[in-house]
Design a protein around this motif. Structure first.
Motif, short mmCIF file in Angstrom:
data_model
loop_
_atom_site.label_atom_id
_atom_site.label_comp_id
_atom_site.label_asym_id
_atom_site.label_seq_id
_atom_site.Cartn_x
_atom_site.Cartn_y
_atom_site.Cartn_z
N ASP A 1 1.17 -1.21 -0.34
CA ASP A 1 -0.28 0.21 -0.01
C ASP A 1 1.13 1.50 -0.28
O ASP A 1 2.33 1.22 0.30
N LEU A 2 0.09 2.31 -0.43
CA LEU A 2 0.74 3.92 -0.19
C LEU A 2 0.89 4.28 1.13
O LEU A 2 -0.93 4.41 1.54
N SER A 3 1.78 5.00 1.59
CA SER A 3 1.13 6.25 2.64
C SER A 3 2.45 7.41 2.64
O SER A 3 2.88 7.39 1.31
N PHE A 4 1.74 8.67 3.49
CA PHE A 4 2.72 9.57 3.28
C PHE A 4 3.92 9.64 3.97
O PHE A 4 4.38 8.42 4.48
N ALA A 5 4.67 10.11 3.26
CA ALA A 5 6.76 9.62 3.75
C ALA A 5 7.51 11.28 3.35
O ALA A 5 6.88 12.45 2.40
N THR A 6 8.31 11.01 3.46
CA THR A 6 9.37 11.88 3.80
C THR A 6 10.72 11.07 3.43
O THR A 6 10.92 10.69 3.47
N PHE B 1 -2.33 5.37 11.68
CA PHE B 1 -2.41 5.28 13.61
C PHE B 1 -1.57 3.40 12.77
O PHE B 1 -2.19 2.80 13.21
N GLN B 2 -0.66 3.50 12.44
CA GLN B 2 0.67 2.99 12.25
C GLN B 2 1.71 3.03 12.40
O GLN B 2 1.89 4.09 12.75
#
Length: 106
Positions: A55-60, A80-81
């Motif tokens: 899956d994809l998530s916000f990242a820096t 929430f992880q």
């Protein structure tokens, strides 16, 4: 974001059809090159990266560091992880796998 939802966005953005073949575009480049550009563009716009589970998530991160002369790793922050870290080379492999799924699998 679920992987399949992201793939739908890429398919909607594409002006070319995904046929299961890495065919050449009129420009002479394979569609996989075009799809990779779309994937990277969308990931940059939304500040996303691919999690270990796909899956994809916000990242820096993932930027070039002039001091160390190498790319920084990513910090992915799924909702929430626990945060996940990923080295630049590993993220490139994850992006390659996503592009392959889009181009080759129907």
């Amino acid at each position: 974001m679920k992987r399949n939802d992201f793939k739908k966005i890429i398919k909607i953005r594409s002006q070319w059809q995904f046929t299961g073949d890495n065919y050449k575009l009129p420009s002479g480049e394979p569609i996989s090159v075009y799809v990779r550009k779309l994937v990277e563009s969308q990931m940059n716009v939304d500040s996303l990266a691919i999690l270990k589970n796909g899956d994809l998530s916000f990242a820096t991160g993932g930027k070039w560091n002039d001091t160390t002369k190498e790319f920084e790793g990513y910090v992915l922050m799924p909702a929430f992880q626990e945060n996940e870290t990923c080295e630049f080379d590993e993220m490139e492999k994850r992006i390659d796998a996503l592009v392959y799924e889009l181009v080759q699998k129907q």
